[in-house]
Design a protein around this motif. Structure first.
Motif, PDB file in Angstrom:
ATOM      1  N   VAL A 182       0.853  -1.176   0.000  1.00 44.01           N
ATOM      2  CA  VAL A 182       0.000   0.000   0.000  1.00 44.01           C
ATOM      3  C   VAL A 182       0.898   1.238   0.000  1.00 44.01           C
ATOM      4  O   VAL A 182       1.886   1.293   0.730  1.00 44.01           O
TER       5      VAL A 182
ATOM      6  N   ALA B 265       0.610   5.093   0.896  1.00 48.82           N
ATOM      7  CA  ALA B 265      -0.227   6.176   1.457  1.00 48.82           C
ATOM      8  C   ALA B 265       0.505   7.486   1.228  1.00 48.82           C
ATOM      9  O   ALA B 265       0.595   7.948   0.097  1.00 48.82           O
ATOM     10  N   GLY B 266       1.092   8.088   2.264  1.00 47.51           N
ATOM     11  CA  GLY B 266       1.820   9.346   2.065  1.00 47.51           C
ATOM     12  C   GLY B 266       3.210   9.144   1.491  1.00 47.51           C
ATOM     13  O   GLY B 266       3.844  10.084   1.025  1.00 47.51           O
ATOM     14  N   GLY B 267       3.701   7.931   1.533  1.00 42.51           N
ATOM     15  CA  GLY B 267       5.000   7.636   0.935  1.00 42.51           C
ATOM     16  C   GLY B 267       6.201   8.124   1.725  1.00 42.51           C
ATOM     17  O   GLY B 267       7.340   7.961   1.293  1.00 42.51           O
ATOM     18  N   GLN B 268       5.975   8.696   2.899  1.00 45.99           N
ATOM     19  CA  GLN B 268       7.097   9.305   3.628  1.00 45.99           C
ATOM     20  C   GLN B 268       7.999   8.273   4.295  1.00 45.99           C
ATOM     21  O   GLN B 268       9.134   8.569   4.650  1.00 45.99           O
ATOM     22  N   SER B 269       7.500   7.074   4.457  1.00 46.24           N
ATOM     23  CA  SER B 269       8.350   5.997   4.953  1.00 46.24           C
ATOM     24  C   SER B 269       8.671   5.004   3.844  1.00 46.24           C
ATOM     25  O   SER B 269       9.792   4.521   3.735  1.00 46.24           O
ATOM     26  N   LEU B 270       7.683   4.733   3.014  1.00 45.29           N
ATOM     27  CA  LEU B 270       7.869   3.715   1.982  1.00 45.29           C
ATOM     28  C   LEU B 270       8.831   4.178   0.887  1.00 45.29           C
ATOM     29  O   LEU B 270       9.710   3.416   0.460  1.00 45.29           O
TER      30      LEU B 270
ATOM     31  N   TYR C  84      12.843  11.570  14.582  1.00 45.77           N
ATOM     32  CA  TYR C  84      12.202  10.555  15.409  1.00 45.77           C
ATOM     33  C   TYR C  84      12.772  10.671  16.816  1.00 45.77           C
ATOM     34  O   TYR C  84      13.946  11.010  17.000  1.00 45.77           O
TER      35      TYR C  84
ATOM     36  N   THR D 119       0.526  10.085   6.363  1.00 39.38           N
ATOM     37  CA  THR D 119      -0.824   9.845   6.867  1.00 39.38           C
ATOM     38  C   THR D 119      -0.778   9.249   8.271  1.00 39.38           C
ATOM     39  O   THR D 119       0.187   8.579   8.649  1.00 39.38           O
TER      40      THR D 119
ATOM     41  N   GLY E 269       7.900  14.590  12.625  1.00 37.36           N
ATOM     42  CA  GLY E 269       8.732  15.091  11.528  1.00 37.36           C
ATOM     43  C   GLY E 269       8.652  16.603  11.408  1.00 37.36           C
ATOM     44  O   GLY E 269       8.595  17.330  12.398  1.00 37.36           O
TER      45      GLY E 269
ATOM     46  N   LEU F   2      -5.636  -1.032   6.273  1.00 39.45           N
ATOM     47  CA  LEU F   2      -6.117  -0.290   7.444  1.00 39.45           C
ATOM     48  C   LEU F   2      -6.933   0.870   6.890  1.00 39.45           C
ATOM     49  O   LEU F   2      -6.375   1.778   6.261  1.00 39.45           O
TER      50      LEU F   2
ATOM     51  N   GLU G  80       5.355   8.520  17.042  1.00 42.12           N
ATOM     52  CA  GLU G  80       4.473   8.985  18.109  1.00 42.12           C
ATOM     53  C   GLU G  80       3.130   8.276  18.105  1.00 42.12           C
ATOM     54  O   GLU G  80       2.604   7.877  19.154  1.00 42.12           O
TER      55      GLU G  80
HETATM   56  C1  LIG Z   1      12.466  13.137   7.440  1.00 37.14           C
HETATM   57  C2  LIG Z   1      11.326  12.379   8.041  1.00 37.14           C
HETATM   58  C3  LIG Z   1      11.064  12.528   9.394  1.00 37.14           C
HETATM   59  C4  LIG Z   1      10.023  11.834   9.969  1.00 37.14           C
HETATM   60  N1  LIG Z   1       9.810  12.004  11.295  1.00 37.14           N
HETATM   61  C5  LIG Z   1       8.800  11.320  11.885  1.00 37.14           C
HETATM   62  C6  LIG Z   1       8.539  11.456  13.262  1.00 37.14           C
HETATM   63  O1  LIG Z   1       9.213  12.199  13.973  1.00 37.14           O
HETATM   64  N2  LIG Z   1       7.532  10.737  13.793  1.00 37.14           N
HETATM   65  C7  LIG Z   1       6.774   9.897  13.023  1.00 37.14           C
HETATM   66  O2  LIG Z   1       5.869   9.278  13.540  1.00 37.14           O
HETATM   67  N3  LIG Z   1       6.987   9.762  11.724  1.00 37.14           N
HETATM   68  C8  LIG Z   1       7.970  10.456  11.122  1.00 37.14           C
HETATM   69  N4  LIG Z   1       8.181  10.302   9.801  1.00 37.14           N
HETATM   70  C9  LIG Z   1       7.353   9.331   9.072  1.00 37.14           C
HETATM   71  C10 LIG Z   1       6.083   9.922   8.579  1.00 37.14           C
HETATM   72  O3  LIG Z   1       5.261  10.339   9.633  1.00 37.14           O
HETATM   73  C11 LIG Z   1       5.424   8.848   7.731  1.00 37.14           C
HETATM   74  O4  LIG Z   1       4.657   9.499   6.846  1.00 37.14           O
HETATM   75  C12 LIG Z   1       4.553   7.833   8.417  1.00 37.14           C
HETATM   76  O5  LIG Z   1       5.234   7.160   9.418  1.00 37.14           O
HETATM   77  C13 LIG Z   1       4.033   6.798   7.401  1.00 37.14           C
HETATM   78  O6  LIG Z   1       2.961   7.343   6.772  1.00 37.14           O
HETATM   79  P1  LIG Z   1       2.860   7.430   5.194  1.00 37.14           P
HETATM   80  O7  LIG Z   1       1.467   7.864   4.914  1.00 37.14           O
HETATM   81  O8  LIG Z   1       3.905   8.290   4.669  1.00 37.14           O
HETATM   82  O9  LIG Z   1       3.042   5.906   4.772  1.00 37.14           O
HETATM   83  P2  LIG Z   1       3.809   5.256   3.567  1.00 37.14           P
HETATM   84  O10 LIG Z   1       5.224   5.670   3.566  1.00 37.14           O
HETATM   85  O11 LIG Z   1       3.065   5.448   2.315  1.00 37.14           O
HETATM   86  O12 LIG Z   1       3.712   3.753   3.993  1.00 37.14           O
HETATM   87  C14 LIG Z   1       4.430   3.235   5.085  1.00 37.14           C
HETATM   88  C15 LIG Z   1       4.149   1.746   5.240  1.00 37.14           C
HETATM   89  O13 LIG Z   1       2.829   1.529   5.711  1.00 37.14           O
HETATM   90  C16 LIG Z   1       2.040   0.807   4.787  1.00 37.14           C
HETATM   91  N5  LIG Z   1       0.711   1.431   4.762  1.00 37.14           N
HETATM   92  C17 LIG Z   1       0.465   2.743   4.666  1.00 37.14           C
HETATM   93  N6  LIG Z   1      -0.844   2.978   4.786  1.00 37.14           N
HETATM   94  C18 LIG Z   1      -1.426   1.781   4.947  1.00 37.14           C
HETATM   95  C19 LIG Z   1      -2.771   1.372   5.122  1.00 37.14           C
HETATM   96  N7  LIG Z   1      -3.776   2.263   5.181  1.00 37.14           N
HETATM   97  N8  LIG Z   1      -3.024   0.065   5.257  1.00 37.14           N
HETATM   98  C20 LIG Z   1      -2.023  -0.849   5.231  1.00 37.14           C
HETATM   99  N9  LIG Z   1      -0.745  -0.518   5.082  1.00 37.14           N
HETATM  100  C21 LIG Z   1      -0.442   0.787   4.935  1.00 37.14           C
HETATM  101  C22 LIG Z   1       2.781   0.908   3.480  1.00 37.14           C
HETATM  102  O14 LIG Z   1       2.539  -0.193   2.664  1.00 37.14           O
HETATM  103  C23 LIG Z   1       4.215   0.969   3.934  1.00 37.14           C
HETATM  104  O15 LIG Z   1       4.692  -0.308   4.206  1.00 37.14           O
HETATM  105  C24 LIG Z   1       9.202  10.983   9.185  1.00 37.14           C
HETATM  106  C25 LIG Z   1       9.461  10.839   7.824  1.00 37.14           C
HETATM  107  C26 LIG Z   1      10.503  11.529   7.244  1.00 37.14           C
HETATM  108  C27 LIG Z   1      10.760  11.364   5.789  1.00 37.14           C
END
Ligand SMILES: Cc1cc2nc3c(=O)[nH]c(=O)nc-3n(C[C@H](O)[C@H](O)[C@H](O)COP(=O)(O)OP(=O)(O)OC[C@H]3O[C@@H](n4cnc5c(N)ncnc54)[C@H](O)[C@@H]3O)c2cc1C
Lengths: 290, 866
Positions: free
Chosen positions: A28, A30-35, A191, A109, A100, A165, A122
């Motif tokens: 999946v 979502a916001g892509g910030q971890s993936l 983090y 997300t 972040g 989810l 968090e």
């Molecule tokens: C520089 C930087 C600093 C950051 N600092 C922090 C911080 O201090 N605290 C913090 O909490 N986060 C931090 N993050 C992470 C950020 O909050 C992420 O966006 C978050 O953790 C994951 O959300 P995403 O929507 O980007 O997920 P994605 O990157 O799109 O996905 C992350 C993972 O979750 C899965 N996934 C996503 N949504 C779903 C769903 N609905 N159902 C099933 N699986 C799903 C994906 O398949 C993937 O494996 C940081 C990121 C960066 C780049």
């Protein structure tokens, strides 16, 4: 970044259909910030990405009788800026500024953060402290998973590869209850080295009725320190009680050590945060709700 | 008189010319370069710190559609020349090695193969399909391991991991220590960290398919250096073809020799240097045969090369370097070799993971120090032993570690009276990435000296200001000579700068302020550091690095051109990468010529048009060298313009005034000619008026500047901290820099340079570390592991300028490096001050929150010492 096939389903049904079809070959998005960083470092090689960002039904924040519900396409920033959050889910509101940087919150997300299950994040700790529920869909139907059963290990949740989810639901915030989130990180926006989401509920007699101490950055999953919570229940919310709870935390918690900080450091700071958060949460509880 | 200070632009906060382009996203960085039919390269890199390479299986990777070429180290042996050591010092081993690993990998990230494909993604996919059999060897990750005779040797031909040793004595060291009332001993450590410019490395080797000629687009600090190093190391052909070519171009070969002879005839300093070095060179030639062969092979190859096949190099906008881009890297040679092999253009852009892992690392040094003092704080002498961990492969064309060692030794006295110094240097090799120069490569001397002054003050019961006052060289003692050799001229203002810093910060009342804060439960501290910076140093300063260095580099060329349209172009070998030369050099030229700045264009980074120089922009030299050369060349140009205008206006040249680009007779501004009119007149008049003008240029004046009187920059940094002993977090509520860099061309540029340097110094102490485990496994390959301070972590930096006037020509000096030199010491001193009641002594430079709590005794000590 390795090649992948990009899907952008319009409905939840379509999305879970794709997940059912591709199983472990799909991820999946979502916001892509971890993936996306994982893809860029070639640490993840999914053949299919299922982008849920354009699914209409998932983009809502809802404050109803069932609680405060955040859909899977809702960005951190939407929750942070929503006028409802502070009242309906004060612990979530308190966590938001720590996630972040603003640019990351604009894309990342809430549900993505929970699904990703980073123990230093968090929101998993907040979900655990606030007894949130995960609403999960797959091609074979819907189920809900309590936060306490959701975080299984490092970057590992109870979701299986065919599950989406769709939302997280925080129960209605009880009266005379205060929350506090604090953390120590190396830089602004990093983090946490270690952090704490704390809840204190105060009864009519002015004594603590309920306490939750949910740590992040302190293990492979978010960690509740129940011994310390129990120390507080029935006590007056005062510095002596907080210090005793903090002592228990430092002694019982078993955080990891890494290049950013030793385990001893994290255990010590967990105690410091316990004192700080409990004071703030109790102040909020007795000062009238949030 | 200080003519230049009276100009319209010089001395003013003129907006940066380059900002319009850069802030609008219109810069042209290396990744913006795209040429037709370009292919993309990626490198397969070693996951091991140290391993034998068994077999490499390319079959699956080669079969991937879209893959054009894969080269390994073995393949490069017939296509390139190996990297070799170019320096000559006694007791110095320089390994010879290839652009890609042969037989052995020596650090995590060591490049093993280059893959060229239709896209970067495909090239990376193919890298994942290459199978390498590694036989892991024990890694060398610490100095102790390197010196342990039972452990592996990184370069078996050298039989030891100790690659450089030098011992020198300046002054009467024994007498100093015999006369000492106290001898205070301490060891200081500084950790490995890294340059990390916003733009990492990158190269586009553009091959013209019709001619086979190569143009190298590079993100570099010196275009000519790239051109000549690539020419030297690529394009290998069998020796008989080289010799045949040399014979067929006999006149060219003769001309090269004649050129060298003429150069030596005109440069007696170089002849003397060669004579001095001859025994060392001979010995190295005999003892390090591998190097001798490599060097001879490469130089003969270069001579036997058709000059038409020499590459050209182009640098566009360069997004920072901090020293990392003073080198030609192994990847550069591999990319060029691949492009030549394919006859097609190849691009490689380094990603951040690569840059953190292998791009450039620096600073891992320690010093054992003994100081002989009197009870009153007078320093009588010092004994120091410097150890540098240079990593596995030295940089090219020169190894950063040995230069840093030589400069640290030279600068060790700083602006203090130091009558005697014994200085030992050791460089060890390890299984880590290449050590390169980093902003103020000799910074360890300031860190150690300023840290030690605090230690000594405390031991003697003196205030930290007092011990400095007792030993700082004052105006009345100038000129003076540092015991290590360099001259301190009357403009050296460290003492005055220090006093101003004490004034501005009220530092003399600090003890009281701190005591009050401690009593109120607030843990505050203040620290300072004073240093001088050879920017560029006195005449001949670079000879402290090695014989002949000054003769080689102290010649800065500028070509000033009046174009046909009346604009002026300055051609420079400087490659500005954040220093704002497009602004500052234009300010100088505009004032000198009497024209608006918009008329001036700075042309740089193109070996086809830039005058020759190998240094480019490095070592804070441009402020003096390039400024002086601009003043000379534009003075010459102005004289020619005035002569021609005098003709046009039928007046005497001495009556001509140039103002705002209008040229008229004094007193009659209404009758004026323009630069375009003069350009036209010059072209009408022909050769004599035009100098060496080419094409449609109107007038060209070329000048070389030797640096003149050179001089010192210097500063005192004062850092204030507040520490939370619950969490170990350090806040910096105030940071003050008082500096003197001579006459200021543009205060905004000076301030910017200082702020950037201070940010890096703060980063070193609180955030940045290139972490290796004790096996040499690298652990800081992303920005989640390697922390760069952001705007949130860096305080406002308060800057005060001291300008020491002088009649000296081009009294402008560099400030590129100083910020990064002063900050680590000032911050560490402040932290120790804040913990002073706990008896904490800080001997290391990296102090993340966990370490602070360990030092303060709040938590048990478990952090690794480095
Ligand atoms: C520089 C930087 C600093 C950051 N600092 C922090 C911080 O201090 N605290 C913090 O909490 N986060 C931090 N993050 C992470 C950020 O909050 C992420 O966006 C978050 O953790 C994951 O959300 P995403 O929507 O980007 O997920 P994605 O990157 O799109 O996905 C992350 C993972 O979750 C899965 N996934 C996503 N949504 C779903 C769903 N609905 N159902 C099933 N699986 C799903 C994906 O398949 C993937 O494996 C940081 C990121 C960066 C780049």
């Amino acid at each position: 970044m390795p090649a992948f096939c990009y899907h952008r389903p319009a409905t939840v049904e379509e999305a879970v259909g794709l997940l059912a079809e591709y199983g472990s070959d799909a991820k999946v998005l979502a916001g892509g910030q971890s993936l996306v960083p994982l893809l860029a470092l070639r640490l993840s090689h999914p053949e299919h990405l299922v982008d849920i960002g354009r699914i209409d039904g998932l983009a809502a924040v809802d404050d109803g009788p069932a609680g405060f519900t955040v859909g899977a396409a809702v960005r951190h920033a939407d929750v942070e800026l929503s006028p409802v959050t502070g009242r309906a889910a004060p612990l979530v509101a308190a966590a938001m500024p720590h996630i972040g940087h603003r640019a990351i919150r604009n894309r990342g997300t809430v549900c993505g953060s929970l699904a990703h299950a980073d123990p230093a994040a968090e929101l998993p700790a907040v979900a655990l402290a606030a007894d949130a529920e995960m609403v999960v869909r797959s091609a074979s139907g819907e189920r809900t998973i309590p936060a306490a059963d959701f975080f299984l290990g490092y970057l590992t949740s109870a979701l299986d590869e065919t599950e989406l989810l769709t939302a997280v639901r925080f129960p209605s915030w009880p009266r005379s209850t205060g929350g506090s989130v604090a953390e120590v990180s190396r830089r602004h926006g990093d983090y946490a080295l270690v952090g704490l989401a704390a809840v204190v509920g105060v009864g009519d007699g002015g004594r603590v009725e309920r306490a939750a101490l949910s740590f992040f950055g302190a293990g492979a999953t978010p960690v509740r320190v129940t011994e310390a919570e129990q120390v507080l229940v029935g006590e007056h919310p005062d510095p002596a009680a907080f210090a005793e709870a903090a002592d228990v935390v430092t002694k019982s918690i078993e955080p990891p050590g890494d290049n950013h900080a030793t385990a001893a450091y994290r255990a010590h700071v967990a105690g410091v945060l316990t004192r700080r958060c409990l004071a703030e949460a109790a102040g909020r509880a007795t000062g009238g709700g949030a | 008189m200080r003519e230049s200070l009276m100009g319209k632009y010089v001395g003013a906060r003129v907006n940066r010319v380059e900002d319009k382009r850069l802030l609008a996203g219109a810069g042209r960085y290396i990744d913006d370069v795209s040429v037709p039919d370009m292919l993309h390269a990626a490198f397969l890199r070693s996951p091991y710190p140290h391993a034998e390479i068994g077999s490499i299986d390319l079959t699956a990777a080669q079969a991937l559609p879209g893959v054009h070429l894969i080269l390994t180290g073995e393949d490069l042996k017939s296509r390139t020349y190996p990297f070799f050591g170019t320096l000559n010092f006694p007791r110095f081993y320089q390994p010879t090695f290839w652009a890609l690993a042969v037989d052995r990998v020596r650090h995590v990230g060591d490049p093993v193969a280059i893959v060229v494909a239709d896209s970067r993604r495909l090239a990376e996919d193919a890298c994942e399909l290459i199978e390498v059999d590694y036989e892991p060897l024990p890694g060398i990750a610490t100095v102790e391991q390197a010196l342990d005779a039972d452990r592996a040797v990184v370069w078996p031909k050298s039989k030891t991991n100790l690659h450089y040793q030098a011992s020198e004595r300046f002054g009467d060291v024994d007498a100093a220590f015999a006369a000492a009332e106290r001898v205070i001993v301490e060891t200081f450590d500084q950790h490995r960290h890294s340059n990390q410019p916003m733009e990492a490395r990158g190269i586009v080797a553009e091959v013209d398919p019709s001619s086979g000629e190569m143009t190298i687009h590079a993100s570099t600090q010196s275009a000519h250096m790239v051109k000549w190093c690539i020419a030297l190391l690529t394009g290998r052909r069998p020796l008989r073809r080289v010799v045949r070519q040399m014979i067929s171009q006999r006149d060219h070969t003769k001309a090269i020799f004649k050129g060298m002879a003429d150069y030596l005839k005109a440069t007696p300093a170089m002849v003397a240097a060669l004579k001095e070095m001859a025994p060392v060179m001979l010995k190295q030639n005999v003892t390090n045969v591998e190097r001798t062969k490599a060097m001879n092979g490469a130089f003969v190859g270069l001579m036997g090369r058709d000059p038409k096949t020499l590459p050209a190099a182009l640098a566009g906008d360069v997004g920072g370097a901090f020293g990392a881009k003073t080198a030609v890297h192994r990847e550069d040679v591999a990319v060029c070799a691949a492009a030549l092999e394919l006859g097609r253009s190849v691009k490689w852009i380094e990603d951040r993971n690569e840059h953190l892992t292998v791009g450039s690392q620096a600073r891992e040094e320690s010093v054992d120090l003994a100081v002989a003092v009197r009870h009153d704080g007078t320093i009588l002498g010092m004994r120091a032993r410097l150890t540098i961990d240079s990593g596995a492969y030295p940089g090219f064309p020169y190894g950063g570690a040995v230069i840093a060692a030589r400069l640290a030794r030279t600068m060790f006295p700083g602006p203090y009276r130091l009558p005697a110094l014994e200085f030992h240097s050791r460089i060890i090799t390890s299984n880590k990435a290449t050590y390169l120069p980093y902003r103020g490569p000799w910074e360890i001397e300031t860190f150690v000296r300023e840290r030690m002054l605090d230690v000594v003050a405390r031991q003697l019961g003196l205030s930290r200001a007092e011990i400095r006052r007792r030993n700082l060289i004052g105006d009345d003692e100038l000129p003076a000579t540092m015991v290590t050799g360099p001259a301190l001229d009357v403009r050296m203002s460290a003492r005055r700068v220090f006093e101003k810093a004490m004034d501005v910060t009220g530092a003399d009342d600090w003890e009281k302020t701190r005591a009050e804060a401690f009593a109120a439960g607030r843990r505050i501290g203040m620290g300072f550091a004073t240093y001088i910076e050879a920017a560029p140093g006195p005449p001949g300063y670079m000879d402290n690095v090695g014989p002949g260095f000054s003769a080689m580099v102290d010649r800065e060329p500028i070509n000033a051109v009046l174009e046909a349209d009346g604009t002026v172009t300055l051609h420079t070998q400087q490659v500005t990468h954040g220093q704002s030369h497009e602004t500052t050099l234009a300010q100088l030229a505009a004032d000198q010529l009497g024209v608006p700045m918009e008329v001036i264009r700075i042309s740089y980074g193109n070996t086809r048009t830039a005058p020759f120089g190998l240094v480019g922009t490095a070592g804070s030299r441009a402020a003096t060298f390039a400024s002086g050369a601009v003043l000379l060349a534009t003075k010459g140009l102005r004289d020619r313009i005035v002569d021609l205008a005098a003709d046009l206006l039928e007046a005497a040249p001495s009556d001509i005034v140039v103002e705002d680009g209008r040229i008229h007779v004094a007193g009659t501004p209404s009758i004026a000619v323009t630069l375009a009119d003069v350009a036209h007149a010059a072209r009408e008049k022909g050769d004599e008026a035009r100098g060496a003008a080419r094409g449609d240029e109107a007038i060209r004046v070329s000048e070389l500047f030797d640096g003149g009187a050179g001089g010192w920059s210097g500063a005192t940094h004062v850092c204030f901290v507040e520490i939370d002993l619950d969490t170990g977090l350090v806040k910096i509520p105030r940071y003050v820099v008082v500096e003197d860099c001579g006459e200021i061309i543009n205060p905004a540029v000076v301030d910017g340079q200082i702020r950037g340097g201070v940010a890096q110094g703060i980063g070193a102490v609180l955030y940045e570390k290139s972490t290796y485990d004790d096996q040499g496994q690298f652990q800081a390959g992303t920005f989640m592991d390697y922390l760069i301070p952001t705007a949130m972590e860096i305080p406002d930096i308060e800057i005060h300028h001291v300008e020491t006037p002088s009649d000296v020509f081009a009294n402008y000096r560099g400030v590129g490096e100083g910020g990064a030199i002063g900050a680590p010491a000032a911050l560490c001193n402040a932290i120790e001050d804040a913990l002073s009641d706990l008896g904490v002594r800080i001997t290391e430079q990296h102090l993340p929150p966990a370490r602070i709590l360990e030092l303060a005794g709040v938590i048990p000590t478990l952090s690794p010492s480095r």
